[in-house]
Scaffold this motif. Structure first.
Motif, PDB file in Angstrom:
ATOM      1  N   VAL A   8       0.867  -1.149  -0.001  1.00  0.00           N
ATOM      2  CA  VAL A   8      -0.038   0.022  -0.065  1.00  0.00           C
ATOM      3  C   VAL A   8       0.747   1.233   0.031  1.00  0.00           C
ATOM      4  O   VAL A   8       0.666   2.347  -0.640  1.00  0.00           O
ATOM      5  CB  VAL A   8      -1.025   0.044   1.320  1.00  0.00           C
ATOM      6  CG1 VAL A   8      -1.576   1.202   1.409  1.00  0.00           C
ATOM      7  CG2 VAL A   8      -2.144  -1.010   1.026  1.00  0.00           C
ATOM      8  N   ARG A   9       1.886   1.074   0.877  1.00  0.00           N
ATOM      9  CA  ARG A   9       2.780   2.470   0.828  1.00  0.00           C
ATOM     10  C   ARG A   9       3.306   2.575  -0.595  1.00  0.00           C
ATOM     11  O   ARG A   9       3.459   3.801  -0.963  1.00  0.00           O
ATOM     12  CB  ARG A   9       3.991   2.009   1.841  1.00  0.00           C
ATOM     13  CG  ARG A   9       4.632   3.144   2.547  1.00  0.00           C
ATOM     14  CD  ARG A   9       5.617   2.526   3.501  1.00  0.00           C
ATOM     15  NE  ARG A   9       5.156   2.275   4.990  1.00  0.00           N
ATOM     16  CZ  ARG A   9       5.152   3.098   5.976  1.00  0.00           C
ATOM     17  NH1 ARG A   9       5.457   4.334   5.517  1.00  0.00           N
ATOM     18  NH2 ARG A   9       4.641   2.609   6.959  1.00  0.00           N
ATOM     19  N   ASP A  10       3.887   1.514  -1.188  1.00  0.00           N
ATOM     20  CA  ASP A  10       4.362   1.806  -2.506  1.00  0.00           C
ATOM     21  C   ASP A  10       3.468   2.277  -3.614  1.00  0.00           C
ATOM     22  O   ASP A  10       3.822   3.133  -4.471  1.00  0.00           O
ATOM     23  CB  ASP A  10       4.800   0.387  -3.076  1.00  0.00           C
ATOM     24  CG  ASP A  10       6.253  -0.107  -2.238  1.00  0.00           C
ATOM     25  OD1 ASP A  10       6.636   0.718  -1.578  1.00  0.00           O
ATOM     26  OD2 ASP A  10       6.405  -1.296  -2.560  1.00  0.00           O
ATOM     27  N   TYR A  11       2.139   1.959  -3.414  1.00  0.00           N
ATOM     28  CA  TYR A  11       1.162   2.204  -4.261  1.00  0.00           C
ATOM     29  C   TYR A  11       0.803   3.782  -4.003  1.00  0.00           C
ATOM     30  O   TYR A  11       0.928   4.543  -5.160  1.00  0.00           O
ATOM     31  CB  TYR A  11      -0.080   1.275  -4.096  1.00  0.00           C
ATOM     32  CG  TYR A  11      -1.289   1.846  -4.733  1.00  0.00           C
ATOM     33  CD1 TYR A  11      -1.648   1.855  -6.189  1.00  0.00           C
ATOM     34  CD2 TYR A  11      -2.330   2.724  -4.205  1.00  0.00           C
ATOM     35  CE1 TYR A  11      -2.544   2.223  -6.807  1.00  0.00           C
ATOM     36  CE2 TYR A  11      -3.593   3.215  -4.598  1.00  0.00           C
ATOM     37  CZ  TYR A  11      -3.569   2.994  -6.177  1.00  0.00           C
ATOM     38  OH  TYR A  11      -4.706   3.557  -6.743  1.00  0.00           O
ATOM     39  N   LEU A  12       0.682   3.889  -2.965  1.00  0.00           N
ATOM     40  CA  LEU A  12       0.218   5.531  -2.597  1.00  0.00           C
ATOM     41  C   LEU A  12       1.608   6.522  -2.756  1.00  0.00           C
ATOM     42  O   LEU A  12       1.362   7.555  -3.372  1.00  0.00           O
ATOM     43  CB  LEU A  12       0.092   5.807  -0.920  1.00  0.00           C
ATOM     44  CG  LEU A  12      -1.174   5.111  -0.683  1.00  0.00           C
ATOM     45  CD1 LEU A  12      -1.372   5.202   1.036  1.00  0.00           C
ATOM     46  CD2 LEU A  12      -2.448   5.847  -1.007  1.00  0.00           C
ATOM     47  N   ALA A  13       2.825   6.134  -2.682  1.00  0.00           N
ATOM     48  CA  ALA A  13       3.851   6.931  -3.288  1.00  0.00           C
ATOM     49  C   ALA A  13       4.194   7.058  -4.833  1.00  0.00           C
ATOM     50  O   ALA A  13       4.121   8.013  -5.281  1.00  0.00           O
ATOM     51  CB  ALA A  13       5.068   6.315  -2.884  1.00  0.00           C
ATOM     52  N   ALA A  14       3.634   5.747  -5.483  1.00  0.00           N
ATOM     53  CA  ALA A  14       3.593   6.027  -6.911  1.00  0.00           C
ATOM     54  C   ALA A  14       2.379   6.848  -7.186  1.00  0.00           C
ATOM     55  O   ALA A  14       2.614   7.621  -8.114  1.00  0.00           O
ATOM     56  CB  ALA A  14       3.207   4.454  -7.531  1.00  0.00           C
TER      57      ALA A  14
END
Lengths: 191, 191, 191, 191, 191, 191
Positions: free
Chosen positions: D71-77
């Motif tokens: 989720v963290r990676d998705y939100l950063a993207a």
């Protein structure tokens, strides 16, 4: 649902572990009506340094050979009349009981006994089954016989069953039943 | 040295636990050459509330009956010609194969087939052996037959072996081998 | 495939055991992609006399209440404006944060704050979810709101989510998000 | 006091083992009021050859990725408007629900929808929380938003919470709540 | 950190379980420098029906008595000159070694030997310590002696240590060391 | 019959494992009257990554040295008057109590005290015994003394027993009892 944990000393190869796991699974199925997939077996391997009885480290013995494989090899050697190989698989006190002939103790006796009965006989197997008996493994091999009567006429589809005792990896007893006499008596041509 | 821990759901009686422990001990002995006394089996019983698969409590099924006992009871009922009791022990798809007669499916067929063969026959047992087959228990019963030929002459000491398949506690297959034809052919008086 | 064994002291009732088993199953599923049915949980219960730390028998504490149930009860008490019951469920340091109002510490403040916003509001739940936070259980409750605007006009289907912290069985924090302002701003009649 | 033993197949890396151990510890704390230090977790790793179900060796599947990290990676993207990376993290059936906009299924729809609402928005996180839902991991991310209104005026400290469903490592659902409408309605300059 | 699981047959009372748990904890501390609170002991009790060796259920023997308690009782009986009780606590082959007198085998010999040495002597204990020796428990009791010299003058604070062997619950050997001769030699009045 | 499973962190060498297994076996024998061969000990070693307390991986401490070996080495160094080596084995708060001399704290004091008592003394050991005390290991060494009186006359066969406390591998207390005064008082020539 049963979960079986087996703690064994290190030193068994993968084949022995698989045989042990399968045998434990079978053991459960004899008593518990669980679907096979609901039976779990876990092996825990202990190095020698992690196991003690009476305050003393113990080593495990090598696995016993697969008794079905031992019997299969023996029967193949006998069919091929490779008596040396077959004899090497026999253990102390080996004895054979055939229809009409009990208490044979050497392969030579067996061959002499069978000579008037058929020119040759070979086996088609329906199955091998092993279980633990008193101090020995017991192996059942069953199927049908084919071959030639003394006059050369062929026969086949004659039911047989062999029971073997395998002690410490060696064959120590063979009992044989079959329908050869039945087939002869029923007036089959050439029998 | 092997130590076997079996985690089972509550609900097995002492006889079933003993059979399970014995079967697990036998399973170990098929693979590991340990002295029997060096094989330990521990049962851990779980109440239903202490066991979950997939987050759901599960109940265990009742133990299967001892397949050797089932076969023994069936054979006793047949010897006593108590066909009702014997029939009640049979499962769907029951089939019998005897020397010279295969594919019998009713006890009446069996009795008709045996009538010309002997007046009666009874069994002396040398042993019962059970193992887990594919989807069924397999039981071997072996020993000797005694009885009377059609002319009333007695016979005895005729080797036999029976193989049974016991599915979910019911007998579904019987295969029989014996030396009756051999004995007759060897010119035994009255045979 | 994972098998989880949990050794706990005696004293948990069946509901607590089921919650523990379920929570352990869920924990496995967060990491291991096993089918739920392949995840087994076994509880082993120890009487006090069978457990020692540091050579001393220890007693277990009673199970924590189900935090979802605690939140559900609290929300029901608030909907029923049963402030005494609701207040009894609050723990030391209780604080609430609502859209446009943070740091409320008494239920009276909350009611005063909500008065100009709606005549009443009730919740339809889509789900409750609990997890272990730092020193407290965290419960999420989400669904939709229905009720009446100050002028008596009805509203419904307004999304909300509440986050609760439950410490030692008591509610110590509530954070609320919803679409009330969004709905009003979008010119819904009567909003 | 609880001691949790987890038997898992070999093949998990240290990070997955730590996540599993932590998840099991958390699971216990949801039910048992033990001090964290009194909760012990032991992993037992089984090589494939030491594990059988139904008499067959089984292999384990690779660990699921950490859903919080996903989720963290998705939100950063998404913040970086790196739509290709973000899209690669989505699973079949992906759907988004925002305040005033439900049922969005593509990132392009989301961007179109947000355009009139703010020039840009970024997130400051107060915490990520994961739990196991029905067939998926559920991740909550919460914190505050900062960014610029369409007229370029800055905003910050607006509370938000996102709920994600992560199925087999892919994001399949996002629900968003925040106080943007509340802040606008409360007459904040520039809102 | 060590966790010790002990599987024992049913039948031990709580005192025996506590002694076993304590002894196992002590055993760990001899080797592992863990804080006592980090050493966990769990007993698993097996009913007879859940335990088999060699395919046979086994029963456990009753717990051995606490050897420290046995020694304490013996010493109390001797101080009280209750020879019958003391004698009942002795096992086959009992032997005593005192300063200047070795190989005593009856309590009467001991009393005769001590008569010229002091009118009476009693013990103040600093501690009892038990350990497992070869085939017996070993108990050390140490502390100080007080009493009266043959002339009636009192003495006290004389160091002593006794070593006992306790075999199957019976005292089979006692070795005694003390400073009586040292005290006498150092010219204490009346010695 | 008891089976002891010890779960320990990785990092103990084979000697430490053997000592732990032996100590656990002895612990069982103090309470359970089982034949040594019926006592099984299994070690389960956990890598650091497989063990957590409170959600945190923990490392084990190195094993404590064998306290009997420590005492043996100390006594050998003292006999050889290798005071530097002996002193290196002492821990904080070291204190010695000898017949007629208590509270010695330095090896020099001991040597000064012994000078008028004998020219030299050496020990023949009958046995070393260790047990876990309160916060320290306790070691008993016993046997007989031989040496020379101050006038050079030899002596031997004088019983002694030493009690040591070994804290974290260092000797912190020594208590000595022996029959030297008794032997002198009994008028042995030259004493």
């Amino acid at each position: 649902m049963p979960i079986i944990e087996a703690h064994v000393l290190e030193g068994y190869d993968n084949d022995a572990k698989t045989r042990l796991g399968k045998a434990l699974t079978d053991a459960v199925q004899l008593v518990v009506p669980a679907a096979p997939d609901a039976i779990t077996v876990i092996l825990h391997e202990m190095p020698r340094t992690h196991y003690m009885r009476g305050g003393t480290h113990r080593s495990g013995a090598p696995a016993l050979p697969d008794p079905c494989a031992a019997v299969r090899d023996y029967l193949a050697a006998m069919e091929a009349r490779d008596l040396d190989s077959a004899r090497a698989m026999l253990g102390a006190g080996f004895v054979m009981n055939f229809p009409g002939a009990s208490g044979l103790t050497t392969l030579e006796e067996l061959i002499a006994w069978s000579k008037p009965r058929y020119r040759f006989v070979k086996k088609t197997y329906d199955g091998f089954e092993a279980l633990q008996g008193e101090g020995c493994a017991v192996v059942y091999a069953r199927g049908t016989l084919y071959g030639e009567w003394p006059d050369g006429a062929p026969f086949d589809s004659i039911r047989f069953i062999d029971r073997f005792e395998v002690t410490a990896g060696k064959i120590t007893r063979q009992d044989v039943w079959n329908d050869i006499a039945e087939v002869k008596a029923s007036g089959h041509p050439n029998a």
